[in-house]
Design a protein around this motif. Structure first.
Motif, PDB file in Angstrom:
ATOM      1  N   PHE A  53      31.093  -5.113-101.815  1.00  0.00           N
ATOM      2  CA  PHE A  53      31.934  -3.945-102.068  1.00  0.00           C
ATOM      3  C   PHE A  53      32.508  -3.361-100.778  1.00  0.00           C
ATOM      4  N   ALA A  54      31.671  -3.211 -99.751  1.00  0.00           N
ATOM      5  CA  ALA A  54      32.118  -2.593 -98.492  1.00  0.00           C
ATOM      6  C   ALA A  54      33.211  -3.421 -97.808  1.00  0.00           C
ATOM      7  N   ALA A  55      33.108  -4.733 -97.904  1.00  0.00           N
ATOM      8  CA  ALA A  55      34.070  -5.607 -97.228  1.00  0.00           C
ATOM      9  C   ALA A  55      35.356  -5.810 -98.029  1.00  0.00           C
ATOM     10  N   THR A  56      35.357  -5.430 -99.282  1.00  0.00           N
ATOM     11  CA  THR A  56      36.548  -5.593-100.123  1.00  0.00           C
ATOM     12  C   THR A  56      37.483  -4.412 -99.907  1.00  0.00           C
ATOM     13  N   SER A  57      38.722  -4.712 -99.587  1.00  0.00           N
ATOM     14  CA  SER A  57      39.704  -3.631 -99.393  1.00  0.00           C
ATOM     15  C   SER A  57      40.572  -3.485-100.641  1.00  0.00           C
ATOM     16  N   ILE A  58      41.168  -2.327-100.758  1.00  0.00           N
ATOM     17  CA  ILE A  58      42.113  -2.095-101.856  1.00  0.00           C
ATOM     18  C   ILE A  58      43.248  -3.100-101.762  1.00  0.00           C
ATOM     19  N   ASP A  59      43.695  -3.389-100.540  1.00  0.00           N
ATOM     20  CA  ASP A  59      44.759  -4.375-100.341  1.00  0.00           C
ATOM     21  C   ASP A  59      44.364  -5.742-100.896  1.00  0.00           C
ATOM     22  N   ASP A  60      43.109  -6.148-100.656  1.00  0.00           N
ATOM     23  CA  ASP A  60      42.628  -7.430-101.201  1.00  0.00           C
ATOM     24  C   ASP A  60      42.817  -7.478-102.706  1.00  0.00           C
ATOM     25  N   LEU A  61      42.486  -6.375-103.349  1.00  0.00           N
ATOM     26  CA  LEU A  61      42.493  -6.344-104.808  1.00  0.00           C
ATOM     27  C   LEU A  61      43.890  -6.353-105.390  1.00  0.00           C
ATOM     28  N   TYR A  62      44.739  -5.413-104.951  1.00  0.00           N
ATOM     29  CA  TYR A  62      46.063  -5.349-105.588  1.00  0.00           C
ATOM     30  C   TYR A  62      46.928  -6.542-105.224  1.00  0.00           C
ATOM     31  N   GLN A  63      46.761  -7.073-104.026  1.00  0.00           N
ATOM     32  CA  GLN A  63      47.557  -8.241-103.652  1.00  0.00           C
ATOM     33  C   GLN A  63      47.099  -9.495-104.391  1.00  0.00           C
ATOM     34  N   SER A  64      45.818  -9.587-104.703  1.00  0.00           N
ATOM     35  CA  SER A  64      45.321 -10.784-105.381  1.00  0.00           C
ATOM     36  C   SER A  64      45.838 -10.911-106.806  1.00  0.00           C
ATOM     37  N   VAL A  65      46.223  -9.794-107.419  1.00  0.00           N
ATOM     38  CA  VAL A  65      46.751  -9.861-108.785  1.00  0.00           C
ATOM     39  C   VAL A  65      48.249  -9.632-108.854  1.00  0.00           C
ATOM     40  N   GLY A  66      48.874  -9.389-107.703  1.00  0.00           N
ATOM     41  CA  GLY A  66      50.333  -9.263-107.671  1.00  0.00           C
ATOM     42  C   GLY A  66      50.865  -7.952-108.208  1.00  0.00           C
ATOM     43  N   VAL A  67      50.126  -6.871-107.986  1.00  0.00           N
ATOM     44  CA  VAL A  67      50.649  -5.559-108.349  1.00  0.00           C
ATOM     45  C   VAL A  67      50.826  -4.740-107.075  1.00  0.00           C
ATOM     46  N   THR A  68      51.469  -3.610-107.197  1.00  0.00           N
ATOM     47  CA  THR A  68      51.707  -2.763-106.033  1.00  0.00           C
ATOM     48  C   THR A  68      50.504  -1.858-105.780  1.00  0.00           C
TER      49      THR A  68
END
Length: 108
Positions: free
Chosen positions: A59-74
């Motif tokens: 959880f600590a190493a996961t960024s918001i950028d990692d998440l939204y970019q991985s699914v192709g949303v803004t």
């Protein structure tokens, strides 16, 4: 020079008049609806990505950028669905529990 401008203006008006049908056609095209199928699934796709990425990176190493970019949303779409990364974490844990509860049910 003023005569050239007048002639150019006249030609421009004539050109616009000749293509009025095209302009009308373009302006009356249907506007895409805001609720496309991809938008309806954005929250679920973010939750699915969160469960995968958080299990891989923590959880600590996961960024918001990692998440939204991985699914192709803004980024805006991310914050539309989740106020904070912590809110996503709670929602992802609940989502994981809901989607896997049948796997861990007794006798199942």
């Amino acid at each position: 020079m003023p005569e050239q401008l007048a002639q150019d203006s006249s030609l421009a008006r004539e050109h616009i008049l000749q293509h009025t049908d095209l302009i009308v056609c373009i302006t009356t095209m249907p506007i895409p609806i805001k609720q496309s199928p991809e938008r309806k699934n954005a929250r679920r796709r973010l939750l699915e990505a969160a469960t995968d990425v958080i299990r891989q990176k923590g959880f600590a190493a996961t960024s918001i950028d990692d998440l939204y970019q991985s699914v192709g949303v803004t980024k805006g779409a991310f914050f539309h669905h989740f106020k904070t990364k912590d809110a996503l974490g709670v929602a992802a844990a609940n989502f994981w529990a809901e989607t896997t509860s049948a796997l861990f049910a007794e006798g199942g």
